[in-house]
Design a protein around this motif. Structure first.
Motif, PDB file in Angstrom:
ATOM      1  N   UNK A 262       0.738  -1.105  -0.016  1.00 19.02           N
ATOM      2  CA  UNK A 262      -0.028  -0.022   0.113  1.00 19.02           C
ATOM      3  C   UNK A 262       0.699   1.229   0.096  1.00 19.02           C
ATOM      4  N   UNK A 263       2.291   1.107   0.080  1.00 17.17           N
ATOM      5  CA  UNK A 263       3.106   2.274   0.079  1.00 17.17           C
ATOM      6  C   UNK A 263       4.142   2.242  -0.994  1.00 17.17           C
ATOM      7  N   UNK A 264       4.042   2.716  -2.265  1.00 23.58           N
ATOM      8  CA  UNK A 264       4.930   2.417  -3.307  1.00 23.58           C
ATOM      9  C   UNK A 264       6.305   3.026  -3.077  1.00 23.58           C
ATOM     10  N   UNK A 265       6.357   4.171  -2.301  1.00 26.89           N
ATOM     11  CA  UNK A 265       7.384   4.780  -1.885  1.00 26.89           C
ATOM     12  C   UNK A 265       8.312   3.852  -0.867  1.00 26.89           C
ATOM     13  N   UNK A 266       7.557   3.291  -0.089  1.00 27.99           N
ATOM     14  CA  UNK A 266       8.409   2.332   0.918  1.00 27.99           C
ATOM     15  C   UNK A 266       8.922   1.243   0.145  1.00 27.99           C
ATOM     16  N   UNK A 267       7.988   0.634  -0.721  1.00 28.87           N
ATOM     17  CA  UNK A 267       8.491  -0.440  -1.621  1.00 28.87           C
ATOM     18  C   UNK A 267       9.645  -0.303  -2.507  1.00 28.87           C
ATOM     19  N   UNK A 268       9.828   0.969  -2.940  1.00 29.67           N
ATOM     20  CA  UNK A 268      10.872   1.412  -3.772  1.00 29.67           C
ATOM     21  C   UNK A 268      12.087   1.404  -2.821  1.00 29.67           C
ATOM     22  N   UNK A 269      12.112   1.762  -1.490  1.00 31.37           N
ATOM     23  CA  UNK A 269      13.150   1.663  -0.597  1.00 31.37           C
ATOM     24  C   UNK A 269      13.548   0.220  -0.310  1.00 31.37           C
TER      25      UNK A 269
ATOM     26  N   UNK B 162      18.616   2.290   7.638  1.00 31.51           N
ATOM     27  CA  UNK B 162      18.042   3.112   6.440  1.00 31.51           C
ATOM     28  C   UNK B 162      16.747   3.476   6.992  1.00 31.51           C
ATOM     29  N   UNK B 163      16.725   4.848   6.836  1.00 25.81           N
ATOM     30  CA  UNK B 163      15.212   5.427   7.198  1.00 25.81           C
ATOM     31  C   UNK B 163      14.235   5.437   6.351  1.00 25.81           C
ATOM     32  N   UNK B 164      12.926   5.628   6.668  1.00 22.60           N
ATOM     33  CA  UNK B 164      11.814   5.511   5.773  1.00 22.60           C
ATOM     34  C   UNK B 164      11.014   6.564   6.386  1.00 22.60           C
ATOM     35  N   UNK B 165      10.583   7.724   5.604  1.00 24.13           N
ATOM     36  CA  UNK B 165       9.734   8.881   5.905  1.00 24.13           C
ATOM     37  C   UNK B 165      10.116  10.227   5.741  1.00 24.13           C
ATOM     38  N   UNK B 166      11.344  10.415   5.262  1.00 20.65           N
ATOM     39  CA  UNK B 166      11.667  11.863   4.795  1.00 20.65           C
ATOM     40  C   UNK B 166      11.346  12.023   3.404  1.00 20.65           C
ATOM     41  N   UNK B 167      11.152  10.655   2.743  1.00 20.00           N
ATOM     42  CA  UNK B 167      10.537  10.825   1.354  1.00 20.00           C
ATOM     43  C   UNK B 167       8.991  10.314   1.372  1.00 20.00           C
ATOM     44  N   UNK B 168       8.034  10.366   0.295  1.00 17.84           N
ATOM     45  CA  UNK B 168       6.837  10.203   0.358  1.00 17.84           C
ATOM     46  C   UNK B 168       6.801   8.624  -0.027  1.00 17.84           C
ATOM     47  N   UNK B 169       6.097   7.980   0.800  1.00 18.47           N
ATOM     48  CA  UNK B 169       5.988   6.752   1.263  1.00 18.47           C
ATOM     49  C   UNK B 169       4.651   6.150   0.659  1.00 18.47           C
ATOM     50  N   UNK B 170       3.551   6.910   0.909  1.00 16.32           N
ATOM     51  CA  UNK B 170       2.148   6.504   0.645  1.00 16.32           C
ATOM     52  C   UNK B 170       1.575   7.041  -0.282  1.00 16.32           C
ATOM     53  N   UNK B 171       1.932   8.557  -0.772  1.00 22.37           N
ATOM     54  CA  UNK B 171       1.190   9.262  -1.841  1.00 22.37           C
ATOM     55  C   UNK B 171       1.811  10.574  -2.065  1.00 22.37           C
ATOM     56  N   UNK B 172       1.644  11.064  -3.371  1.00 21.70           N
ATOM     57  CA  UNK B 172       2.457  12.247  -3.553  1.00 21.70           C
ATOM     58  C   UNK B 172       1.929  13.402  -2.800  1.00 21.70           C
TER      59      UNK B 172
ATOM     60  N   UNK C 207      24.144   2.414  -1.903  1.00 22.42           N
ATOM     61  CA  UNK C 207      22.614   2.663  -2.326  1.00 22.42           C
ATOM     62  C   UNK C 207      22.589   3.775  -3.311  1.00 22.42           C
ATOM     63  N   UNK C 208      23.235   4.908  -3.045  1.00 26.82           N
ATOM     64  CA  UNK C 208      23.179   5.907  -4.168  1.00 26.82           C
ATOM     65  C   UNK C 208      21.843   6.719  -4.173  1.00 26.82           C
ATOM     66  N   UNK C 209      21.739   6.773  -5.489  1.00 26.79           N
ATOM     67  CA  UNK C 209      20.407   7.753  -5.699  1.00 26.79           C
ATOM     68  C   UNK C 209      19.276   6.627  -6.703  1.00 26.79           C
ATOM     69  N   UNK C 210      17.994   7.081  -6.309  1.00 28.57           N
ATOM     70  CA  UNK C 210      17.224   6.118  -7.014  1.00 28.57           C
ATOM     71  C   UNK C 210      15.825   7.130  -7.496  1.00 28.57           C
ATOM     72  N   UNK C 211      15.217   6.725  -8.541  1.00 30.32           N
ATOM     73  CA  UNK C 211      13.963   7.462  -8.870  1.00 30.32           C
ATOM     74  C   UNK C 211      12.668   6.405  -8.466  1.00 30.32           C
ATOM     75  N   UNK C 212      11.908   6.893  -7.535  1.00 29.92           N
ATOM     76  CA  UNK C 212      10.795   6.125  -7.160  1.00 29.92           C
ATOM     77  C   UNK C 212       9.491   6.479  -7.714  1.00 29.92           C
ATOM     78  N   UNK C 213       8.592   6.069  -7.537  1.00 34.29           N
ATOM     79  CA  UNK C 213       6.977   6.337  -7.801  1.00 34.29           C
ATOM     80  C   UNK C 213       6.701   7.997  -7.777  1.00 34.29           C
ATOM     81  N   UNK C 214       7.364   8.642  -6.687  1.00 37.71           N
ATOM     82  CA  UNK C 214       6.984   9.896  -6.401  1.00 37.71           C
ATOM     83  C   UNK C 214       8.225  10.867  -6.630  1.00 37.71           C
TER      84      UNK C 214
END
Length: 224
Positions: free
Chosen positions: A6-13, A60-70, A150-157
């Motif tokens: 349910x969290x596309x940003x979370x899944x990308x991490x 690795x943290x989760x929450x400074x980027x968008x995890x659930x929606x834009x 880990x570098x840099x990635x492009x996620x869904x948001x």
């Protein structure tokens, strides 16, 4: 996990970490008070992975980027544009990661979420006390560099940079004062590719192998 579906940003991490740690199940610490800034754990989660050669824990943290929606206005950047990471040595036979990096990263996350000010590559800060509060260490400052693996990635948001926090001593922090961000990143990578935050270490300026590297960068001589 259902919440990651349910969290596309979370899944990308998760996916970025799994590329580095294939088939590994991380230690995961979720918060019951996510985004509540008056609490000790405002970040929704931190995962910890077991790195090798050298043996270390990789947080690795989760929450400074968008995890659930834009929710931010910039379609090209997810949230603040970064998640924090930290690496600490893993002792032989140690099967549970130390708790102090969880507290430190949550504290940094609270600062970012509360102030709406992000960290960036080459950022340095004097913490005014030990990077692990209540513990004996010479590390009282921090430096931020791109996570070397880990570098840099492009996620869904949008894009996100994994920004690694490395603990440093007061004299190391002072030695970097006149370095630009590029110089800081290059110097840190040359001194320790993995960027371990080792609470037991002394200053690099007292290390016969590492002190010349610091002085060379102070003189503006980058490695070829």
């Amino acid at each position: 996990m259902s919440e990651t579906m349910k969290a596309p940003g979370w899944a990308a991490i998760d996916a970025a970490c799994q590329r580095l740690y294939a088939r590994q199940v991380p230690h995961q610490y979720t918060s019951k008070t996510a985004y509540e800034l008056e609490t000790a754990s405002p970040l929704p989660a931190i995962t910890v992975w077991e790195g090798q050669r050298p043996a270390h824990w990789h947080y690795v943290t989760y929450g400074l980027t968008e995890l659930f929606e834009k929710t931010s206005h910039d379609p090209n950047v997810s949230g603040f544009g970064f998640e924090l990471t930290m690496r600490v040595p893993r002792a032989e036979g140690e099967d549970q990661p130390p708790a102090w990096p969880l507290r430190t990263l949550q504290s940094l996350g609270r600062y970012v979420l509360g102030s709406r000010k992000g960290f960036d590559t080459g950022h340095r800060a004097d913490l005014g006390g030990p990077i692990a509060p209540g513990m004996t260490t010479e590390l009282t400052g921090l430096v931020c560099v791109p996570d070397p693996l880990l570098g840099k990635i492009t996620g869904p948001y949008g894009s996100l940079l994994f920004l690694q926090v490395i603990g440093v001593t007061p004299d190391e922090l002072a030695a970097m004062e006149r370095l630009d961000h590029e110089g800081v990143v290059h110097m840190m990578g040359e001194i320790d590719f993995h960027g371990l935050t080792d609470l037991s270490r002394g200053s690099w300026l007292k290390n016969p192998q590492k002190a010349p590297v610091v002085r060379r960068y102070q003189l503006g001589i980058l490695r070829d």
